[in-house]
Design an enzyme around this catalytic site. Sequence first.
Site, PDB file in Angstrom:
ATOM      1  CG  ASP A  39     -18.409   2.215  19.260  1.00 53.31           C
ATOM      2  OD1 ASP A  39     -18.726   1.836  18.103  1.00 53.31           O
ATOM      3  OD2 ASP A  39     -18.502   3.396  19.619  1.00 53.31           O
ATOM      4  CB  SER A  56     -21.003   5.897  18.140  1.00 53.98           C
ATOM      5  OG  SER A  56     -20.329   4.777  17.636  1.00 53.98           O
ATOM      6  CB  THR A 108     -20.261   5.894  22.916  1.00 52.12           C
ATOM      7  OG1 THR A 108     -20.189   5.412  21.577  1.00 52.12           O
ATOM      8  CG2 THR A 108     -21.146   4.993  23.750  1.00 52.12           C
ATOM      9  CG  HIS A 119     -14.602   1.984  11.408  1.00 52.24           C
ATOM     10  ND1 HIS A 119     -15.566   2.231  10.460  1.00 52.24           N
ATOM     11  CD2 HIS A 119     -15.126   2.391  12.591  1.00 52.24           C
ATOM     12  CE1 HIS A 119     -16.636   2.774  11.053  1.00 52.24           C
ATOM     13  NE2 HIS A 119     -16.390   2.869  12.348  1.00 52.24           N
ATOM     14  CG  HIS A 147     -22.775   0.718  15.387  1.00 49.81           C
ATOM     15  ND1 HIS A 147     -21.529   0.290  15.024  1.00 49.81           N
ATOM     16  CD2 HIS A 147     -22.603   1.951  15.939  1.00 49.81           C
ATOM     17  CE1 HIS A 147     -20.647   1.228  15.325  1.00 49.81           C
ATOM     18  NE2 HIS A 147     -21.260   2.246  15.893  1.00 49.81           N
TER      19      HIS A 147
HETATM   20 ZN   LIG Z   1     -17.736   3.356  13.950  1.00 51.09          ZN
END
Ligand SMILES: [Zn+2]
Length: 367
Positions: free
Chosen positions: A42, A82, A135, A266, A305
């Site tokens: 992720d 996600s 996910t 993040h 991503h």
């Molecule tokens: Zn994220």
Amino acid sequence: MKKRYALTILTIILLVSVLFSVFSFQFKESDIPMNIILFIGDGMGVSQVTTARIYRHPMHLERLKTMGLLTTYSNNRFKTDSAAAGTALATGYKTDNGVIAQSPDGEKFQTIAEYAKTIGKSSGVVASTGITHATPASFLAHKDSRGSQAEIAEQIAAMNFDVLFGAGWGYFVPATVEGSLRNDEKDLLEVMRMKMQVVINTDDFETLEDEPAAALLERTNYFPKAMDNPKISLADMTRKALQILSKNNKGFFLMVEGSQMDWGGHSNDVNYIMTEMLAFDDAIGIAMDFAEKNGKTLVIVTADHETGGLTLLNGSFTEQTLTEYHFSTTGHTAEMVPVFSYGPSASLFGGIQDNTEIGKKMFELWK
Ligand SMILES: [Zn+2]
């Protein structure tokens, strides 16, 4: 008369070409993997992989020799989340950000984890977050909103998956139990106990037998960070999952998510990203040991991503240092993500493609 004759010939040519395209699409027996292990990092872009490679060379990831890149845009956004990306990988279809394995207007998309069960294979997921998080949920459930984790938990409990390893037991216990994240009295752990082993702490994880099992090792989605040395690592869960799933002589599907590179992105924390990447790579090593010995296992490693817009500016590969870097955002980016593959039909996953092709091709291989 002449016209009709020409029409007949045309029809025959058309039929033959349709038949030919149908048959040319069939795979050779040796190209069809018995097992598929799909790893999703992720938030793992090329910079995240590079960051890990400063500190580990060679990486286990380098044992997968076929490589490509995926575009990740969702049905309604340039930058995916996600849920939409997980849906693309799990089902082969694009959807809107926030939507779990269904179309924006509610048409359910079968996931490869569900499909594996319908053809007699075993099926499961491992994640370093809650199994109801976006996910893993994209492989296990169908919902218009990723936030509906209590309802996603109900759907998961009603299914017959063989391995559910990660976090988030709070979504599975009734509201009256301390720590519950539900608003009702449903006891989903009890539902699951009727068909599989269920544990919610790390000591019990070690006692699991090689039979279907759920291990939800934390109350919330917050699985311990790799840098805090969790007692049970992503690699430990992957090893156990493979022991359980490989007992089925018809094969299995397993999705393993390294969930927290995203959270490192993040929070623009490069050390968080690096340590999660190395834990993810450890798990890949376990799967590659299995796949190299087994010979009938397709291993795919990719991402949903990139997160953070990470750019590496200075450091040293020989001295294992990263001294200068830049994050361009605290959100996701639309950068293409890498895809690595190994095993039968690995070449299908090379080159530049859209992320939906991963889902589509896994289905094609098993149809
Ligand atoms: Zn994220």
